[in-house]
Motif scaffolding. Structure first.
Motif, short mmCIF file in Angstrom:
data_model
loop_
_atom_site.label_atom_id
_atom_site.label_comp_id
_atom_site.label_asym_id
_atom_site.label_seq_id
_atom_site.Cartn_x
_atom_site.Cartn_y
_atom_site.Cartn_z
N UNK A 64 -17.80 -10.33 13.57
CA UNK A 64 -16.80 -11.49 14.26
C UNK A 64 -15.48 -11.40 13.57
N UNK A 65 -15.00 -12.26 12.76
CA UNK A 65 -13.69 -11.99 12.19
C UNK A 65 -13.75 -11.52 10.73
N UNK A 66 -14.85 -11.06 10.30
CA UNK A 66 -15.19 -10.78 8.80
C UNK A 66 -14.64 -9.07 8.98
N UNK A 67 -14.29 -8.73 7.98
CA UNK A 67 -14.23 -7.22 7.63
C UNK A 67 -12.82 -6.69 7.77
N UNK A 68 -12.71 -5.65 6.92
CA UNK A 68 -11.09 -5.16 7.21
C UNK A 68 -10.70 -5.01 8.18
N UNK A 69 -11.62 -4.08 9.11
CA UNK A 69 -10.99 -3.41 10.50
C UNK A 69 -10.87 -4.54 11.21
N UNK A 70 -11.76 -5.42 11.44
CA UNK A 70 -11.44 -6.63 12.44
C UNK A 70 -10.29 -7.22 12.20
N UNK A 71 -9.89 -7.55 11.10
CA UNK A 71 -8.81 -8.15 10.38
C UNK A 71 -7.44 -7.52 10.89
N UNK A 72 -7.37 -6.21 10.67
CA UNK A 72 -6.17 -5.29 10.84
C UNK A 72 -6.36 -5.29 12.48
N UNK A 73 -7.29 -5.28 13.36
CA UNK A 73 -7.04 -5.01 14.69
C UNK A 73 -6.69 -6.39 15.17
N UNK A 74 -7.11 -7.58 14.67
CA UNK A 74 -6.65 -8.81 15.19
C UNK A 74 -5.04 -8.87 14.71
N UNK A 75 -4.43 -8.33 13.47
CA UNK A 75 -3.08 -8.49 13.09
C UNK A 75 -2.48 -7.63 14.30
N UNK A 76 -2.81 -6.58 14.50
CA UNK A 76 -2.27 -5.54 15.74
C UNK A 76 -2.07 -6.33 16.94
N UNK A 77 -2.95 -7.12 17.35
CA UNK A 77 -3.12 -7.62 18.63
C UNK A 77 -2.05 -8.90 18.72
N UNK A 78 -2.01 -9.65 17.52
CA UNK A 78 -1.05 -10.60 17.29
C UNK A 78 0.15 -10.16 17.34
N UNK A 79 0.52 -8.85 16.95
CA UNK A 79 1.97 -8.36 16.68
C UNK A 79 2.28 -8.15 18.17
N UNK A 80 1.40 -7.58 18.95
CA UNK A 80 1.89 -7.43 20.46
C UNK A 80 1.87 -8.35 21.25
N UNK A 81 1.17 -9.52 21.20
CA UNK A 81 1.23 -10.64 21.89
C UNK A 81 2.58 -11.46 21.38
#
Length: 74
Positions: free
Chosen positions: A17-34
């Motif tokens: 889900x939203x746990x884990x370093x990789x998932x959090x980095x991907x979420x940050x990347x997607x937020x930057x794009x949005x």
């Protein structure tokens, strides 16, 4: 028993889900794009400068993800 065993490290890096370093980095990347896509630019040159900054940020996050994924736990 070691505190930081294979399962602990895998969960830390790849947690679901939203746990884990990789998932959090991907979420940050997607937020930057949005956030960039939602910005309203009146000046084309400012838009291009900001695009370069955002592309660099995304590239650095992708490189960090690759570096983290290259670490193997035993």
């Amino acid at each position: 028993m070691r505190l930081y065993d294979y399962d602990f490290c895998q969960n830390l890096v790849y947690g679901g889900w939203d746990l884990g370093i990789i998932n959090n980095l991907r979420d940050a990347r997607d937020e930057i794009k949005r956030n960039f896509e939602d910005m309203d630019f009146e000046n084309a040159s400012v838009h291009e400068e900001m695009r370069e900054i955002v592309d660099e940020m995304i590239s650095e996050i992708d490189q960090l993800i690759s570096t983290i994924q290259s670490v193997h736990f035993r």
